[in-house]
Scaffold this active site. Structure first.
Site, PDB file in Angstrom:
ATOM      1  CG  HIS A 199       2.428  -8.766   0.014  1.00 20.14           C
ATOM      2  ND1 HIS A 199       1.778  -9.864   0.512  1.00 20.14           N
ATOM      3  CD2 HIS A 199       2.221  -7.759   0.905  1.00 20.14           C
ATOM      4  CE1 HIS A 199       1.191  -9.540   1.662  1.00 20.14           C
ATOM      5  NE2 HIS A 199       1.443  -8.266   1.916  1.00 20.14           N
ATOM      6  CG  ASP A 257      -2.007  -0.967   1.242  1.00 19.01           C
ATOM      7  OD1 ASP A 257      -2.024  -1.840   0.357  1.00 19.01           O
ATOM      8  OD2 ASP A 257      -2.879  -0.878   2.135  1.00 19.01           O
ATOM      9  CB  SER A 276      10.009   3.573   5.207  1.00 24.11           C
ATOM     10  OG  SER A 276      11.154   4.279   4.797  1.00 24.11           O
TER      11      SER A 276
END
Length: 291
Positions: free
Chosen positions: A158, A98, A259
């Site tokens: 991922h 995300d 981050s």
């Protein structure tokens, strides 16, 4: 919430934002956050999360669980099954996390951008190891994208395609904030901060490079392929061979706060519609497509 709106409006004042998030003892505060977040006390966790929610848009409605023994558990929370569907098209490379899309574009003469008008060289980012020296030529003419994870976002990342992770290079460094204000002020910021280079190959041996970059208050980076936690206390080795195979969308690790992840691909990919600076994206959504 009024407090959140006032706080966010306050932080939009660039000089003040830069002062409060950078002209501070960054490394000391980052280590403190690493210690604080690990305190396993429900009262500490609840109070810390309540304060966090006052100042951000933290949303736990998609989390697998909503009660946490520590702030660390909340930072690194898992999501409910199915809330991040992964684009099944095997010609599509999906977002690993995300994020909000930052700078993106074409890699030209070994140069990319952290913000408009602020270039940096791939070689400076990747260091001087023998493996690192091969990447600029392999990526020339390809694409790069900066993906910024804010503090309230889902922090796990991922695999963007079926891929092998063959090697990790860890580079210690500073902990500058990586928000847009800092990126417009600190030259070659990503080349200064702590980071890890994930040397990957797709199923057809196409090389791609993922670079998680730590920042202020990011206490560590965890990769499932490694049996060590990478943070400012890590003493080496910095070159870590591994042989981990991931299916598209499979979890690879996490940040312990928020981050940035940089993604670099060689020629042969184009952006999908809707990808551009400032646009939000979720893990599993289409990012690039083979041509």
């Amino acid at each position: 919430m009024k407090i959140q709106k006032h706080f966010q409006k306050w932080l939009l004042q660039e000089d003040l934002n830069f002062l409060l998030t950078n002209r501070i003892p960054r490394i000391t505060l980052t280590r403190f956050m690493g210690w604080w977040s690990q305190i396993r006390n429900p009262w500490v966790a609840k109070a810390s999360i309540a304060v966090w929610r006052l100042f951000t848009d933290l949303d736990l409605s998609e989390a697998r669980k909503t009660q946490f023994a520590s702030v660390h558990e909340c930072f690194t929370r898992e999501l409910k099954p199915g809330v991040r569907p992964v684009d099944p098209d095997m010609s599509v490379l999906t977002s690993p996390c995300d994020a909000i899309i930052g700078a993106c574009g074409e890699i030209r003469q070994g140069q990319v951008y952290q913000a408009k008008g602020f270039p940096y060289s791939l070689q400076a980012l990747l260091g001087e190891s023998e493996m690192a020296k091969a990447w600029p030529a392999a990526l020339e003419g390809g694409k790069f994208v900066t993906m910024r994870l804010t503090s309230s976002m889902y922090h796990r990342f991922h695999a963007p395609m079926d891929a092998q992770l063959a090697h990790v290079t860890y580079i210690s460094g500073d902990t500058w904030n990586v928000n847009p204000i800092a990126l417009k002020r600190v030259q070659a910021l990503f080349c200064k901060n702590e980071r890890a280079l994930l040397h990957m190959k797709l199923a057809d041996a196409t090389p791609i490079l993922l670079v998680p970059v730590a920042a202020v208050l990011v206490a560590s980076m965890r990769f499932h392929a490694l049996d060590v936690l990478l943070n400012l206390r890590y003493k080496g080795p910095n070159e870590i061979p591994c042989d981990a195979h991931y299916s598209k969308g499979q979890e690879m690790g996490w940040f312990e706060h928020g981050s940035t992840i940089l993604l670099f691909v060689p020629p042969g990919f184009e952006w999908v519609d809707g990808v551009g600076t400032g646009h939000p994206i979720r893990m599993g959504q289409a990012l690039l497509k083979r041509v």
